[in-house]
Design an enzyme around this catalytic site. Structure first.
Site, PDB file in Angstrom:
ATOM      1  N   SER A 255      -0.936  -2.540  -0.517  1.00 19.90           N
ATOM      2  CA  SER A 255      -1.706  -1.756  -1.476  1.00 19.90           C
ATOM      3  C   SER A 255      -1.898  -0.355  -0.942  1.00 19.90           C
ATOM      4  O   SER A 255      -1.878  -0.135   0.262  1.00 19.90           O
ATOM      5  CB  SER A 255      -3.077  -2.399  -1.675  1.00 19.90           C
ATOM      6  OG  SER A 255      -3.767  -2.317  -0.439  1.00 19.90           O
ATOM      7  N   LYS A 256      -2.096   0.565  -1.872  1.00 15.07           N
ATOM      8  CA  LYS A 256      -2.134   1.953  -1.431  1.00 15.07           C
ATOM      9  C   LYS A 256      -3.406   2.297  -0.679  1.00 15.07           C
ATOM     10  O   LYS A 256      -3.496   3.357  -0.080  1.00 15.07           O
ATOM     11  CB  LYS A 256      -1.863   2.900  -2.598  1.00 15.07           C
ATOM     12  CG  LYS A 256      -2.816   2.853  -3.734  1.00 15.07           C
ATOM     13  CD  LYS A 256      -2.364   3.855  -4.790  1.00 15.07           C
ATOM     14  CE  LYS A 256      -3.150   3.661  -6.065  1.00 15.07           C
ATOM     15  NZ  LYS A 256      -2.524   4.198  -7.239  1.00 15.07           N
ATOM     16  N   ARG A 257      -4.368   1.411  -0.696  1.00 16.89           N
ATOM     17  CA  ARG A 257      -5.568   1.657   0.114  1.00 16.89           C
ATOM     18  C   ARG A 257      -5.257   1.518   1.593  1.00 16.89           C
ATOM     19  O   ARG A 257      -5.913   2.085   2.437  1.00 16.89           O
ATOM     20  CB  ARG A 257      -6.633   0.611  -0.185  1.00 16.89           C
ATOM     21  CG  ARG A 257      -7.305   0.807  -1.477  1.00 16.89           C
ATOM     22  CD  ARG A 257      -8.130  -0.420  -1.773  1.00 16.89           C
ATOM     23  NE  ARG A 257      -7.913  -0.796  -3.142  1.00 16.89           N
ATOM     24  CZ  ARG A 257      -8.223  -1.964  -3.642  1.00 16.89           C
ATOM     25  NH1 ARG A 257      -8.739  -2.905  -2.870  1.00 16.89           N
ATOM     26  NH2 ARG A 257      -8.024  -2.211  -4.899  1.00 16.89           N
ATOM     27  N   LYS A 258      -4.278   0.689   1.892  1.00 19.11           N
ATOM     28  CA  LYS A 258      -4.031   0.383   3.303  1.00 19.11           C
ATOM     29  C   LYS A 258      -2.691   0.898   3.811  1.00 19.11           C
ATOM     30  O   LYS A 258      -2.471   0.949   5.009  1.00 19.11           O
ATOM     31  CB  LYS A 258      -4.112  -1.129   3.500  1.00 19.11           C
ATOM     32  CG  LYS A 258      -5.485  -1.623   3.114  1.00 19.11           C
ATOM     33  CD  LYS A 258      -5.747  -3.036   3.483  1.00 19.11           C
ATOM     34  CE  LYS A 258      -7.178  -3.392   3.103  1.00 19.11           C
ATOM     35  NZ  LYS A 258      -7.318  -4.750   2.655  1.00 19.11           N
ATOM     36  N   ASN A 259      -1.812   1.243   2.917  1.00 22.45           N
ATOM     37  CA  ASN A 259      -0.492   1.730   3.307  1.00 22.45           C
ATOM     38  C   ASN A 259      -0.026   2.696   2.224  1.00 22.45           C
ATOM     39  O   ASN A 259      -0.311   2.474   1.062  1.00 22.45           O
ATOM     40  CB  ASN A 259       0.505   0.565   3.335  1.00 22.45           C
ATOM     41  CG  ASN A 259       0.606  -0.078   4.688  1.00 22.45           C
ATOM     42  OD1 ASN A 259       0.941   0.560   5.670  1.00 22.45           O
ATOM     43  ND2 ASN A 259       0.299  -1.358   4.742  1.00 22.45           N
TER      44      ASN A 259
END
Ligand code: GLU
Length: 496
Positions: A255-259
């Site tokens: 997910s773009k929150r983490k990567n």
């Protein structure tokens, strides 16, 4: 049988690194077997899909060199390759009607309100949320008359009520087993002729002669519906193969929150397509000779679908950087210079207006720009402790801001520009600098930390490694949210 495989991304938002991953696997499988690799755009959800996003998918696949033999912008004799164009040709309705004629599907006239009441009742009773099949017994002629008079309807599949669905996916030891009674009477087509993903995908895979559907395991739940639809429509089903999803370090779906998940980001950052593909390849498929660095063509020559790793490959940016370094250092001087120019050009319009205040000549750009490119910055511990603070104060505030930014980024489509960063921080400061009546000394001291003077210096140093920088909020915005979270963490370690 000559192999034909496809990827079928939905053009919502930025092109996704998962599309590149699944694309790579399909591409290699096609090449290995002398088959065709096809791109189909699945844009039946018109509320979320955009033509710009489709264009960005074409450009990203081209950048990666995952060239498709047939697709929207390259043509082919099984087109059109964009589902919205296929809807205009009314390609799907006849298959839905065939199912209705066979008694395998039915018209349902439930309004959105009725469905809402149904859902709420199920929720209240703790029942599974699904359509209660109330129109399943409707007479098809009567239903068609109502539809002809203009009453809105959908066509739903008449899923079996009993028994089990069983499928052997060649990558999984255990067969996929599902009780039919858990499976909804899926909507297949709406009155305006737009199909849902399920009908459109199955029909298109058939019409496009797809022999293997190789996709991410998030589609396993749809498998019973897809196999059933193939059967009832009299199609020879393709072989369905579900590969592992790319995952964050905590094993959740990437997910773009983490990567960073956008292919545009990798391109802007100056990653080489060869390196990104090599990295993605290693996540899914080890090289039979244990090689670490190899090209897509090399992989395609030895590719074996049965060797695919399904155990949720973890996307590790540090590993990607390592591999990227190997590719980069082997570039010719010419190509390397091009890459450097590209990296500068990619961000100069964004950064120059902000940096020029601190520049007196062209070369100064290079010293000013470093914190915006660097993987990591190295602030001095002393600079991280504003006047009148101690180590514990600085660590606590860094941790608090880090938490704040993280939870902001976890929200729905968080905007990360200077005004939004400023609002985020100022609101937090207002809230935390309030001194409650009868506050203890410790509370007073804690509240005093949330004044601009010390706090802004602390954040500047943590984010850039320097005591001087362009205006703080512009700086934080240009560094990017994910990188800021990382740097706030790194600064805390420096204070240990
Ligand atoms: N449109 C689906 C997606 O966005 C495709 C799923 C499939 O490959 O069947 O990933």
């Amino acid at each position: 049988m000559s192999v034909r495989v496809r990827i079928a991304p939905s053009p919502t938002g930025d092109p996704h690194v998962g599309t590149a991953y699944i694309g790579l696997i399909n591409y290699c499988f096609a090449k290995r077997h002398g088959g065709k690799f096809i791109l189909r755009v699945e844009d039946t959800d018109q509320t979320r899909c955009t033509p710009e996003s489709a264009q960005a998918i074409y450009a990203s696949l081209r950048w990666l060199g995952l060239n498709y033999d047939e697709g929207p912008d390259v043509g082919g004799d099984r087109g059109p390759y964009v589902q919205s164009e296929r809807v205009k040709l009314d390609l799907y309705r006849k298959f839905a009607e065939q199912l209705v004629d066979q008694g395998d599907a039915y018209y349902c006239f439930c309004s959105a309100r009725e469905l809402d009441v149904m859902r709420k009742r199920q929720q209240a009773n703790g029942e599974p949320i699904m359509y209660d099949r109330r129109h399943r017994g409707i007479d098809r002629n009567e239903a068609r008359e109502r539809a002809a008079k203009g009453e809105p309807y959908v066509v739903r599949m008449k899923a079996p009520l009993n028994g089990e669905f069983v499928y052997r996916d060649r990558l999984r030891k255990q067969p996929v087993v599902k009780g039919w009674k858990e499976i909804d009477d899926q909507v297949l087509l709406k009155s305006d002729g737009w199909p849902t993903y399920h009908l459109a995908a199955v029909v298109d895979d058939h019409l496009m002669g797809i022999t293997h559907v190789i996709r991410a395991e998030e589609w396993l739940n749809s498998l019973p519906k897809h196999i059933w639809l193939n059967e009832r429509l009299g199609f020879t089903a393709p072989e369905y193969v579900h590969v592992g999803l790319l995952r964050n370090a905590d094993k959740s779906k990437i997910s773009k929150r983490k990567n960073p998940t956008s292919l545009l980001w990798y391109r802007r950052q100056g990653f080489l397509p060869e390196a990104l593909l090599n990295f993605l390849a290693l996540l899914g498929h080890s090289h039979p000779e244990g090689k670490e660095k190899f090209s897509v063509e090399e992989l395609a020559a030895v590719f074996d679908l049965d060797r695919i790793n399904v155990a949720g490959p973890v996307f590790d940016l540090a590993k990607l950087r390592h591999l990227q370094g190997q590719w980069f250092r082997e570039l010719s001087a010419e190509r390397m210079k091009e890459e450097i120019h590209r990296a500068v050009d990619a961000r100069i319009d964004q950064l120059l207006p902000m940096l020029k205040e601190r520049m007196a000549c062209g070369g100064d750009y290079l010293t000013q720009v470093e914190p915006f490119y660097a993987d990591q910055v190295q602030p001095h511990a002393d600079d991280l402790i504003p006047k009148g603070w101690d180590k514990a104060d600085a660590t606590a505030v860094l941790a608090e801001v880090q938490k704040l930014v993280k939870s902001y980024l976890a929200g729905d489509n968080p905007v990360w520009d200077a005004p939004s960063v400023e609002t985020l921080l100022r609101e937090a400061m207002t809230e935390r600098s309030l001194v409650p009546e009868g506050a203890t000394d410790a509370q007073r001291k804690g509240a005093a930390l949330w004044q601009p003077k010390g706090l802004f210096m602390l954040l500047r140093v943590a984010a850039t490694g320097r005591k001087e920088s362009p205006p703080l909020f512009d700086t934080l915005a240009a560094i990017g949210g994910l990188k800021l979270v990382e740097r706030l963490g790194h600064a805390q370690l420096k204070l240990r």
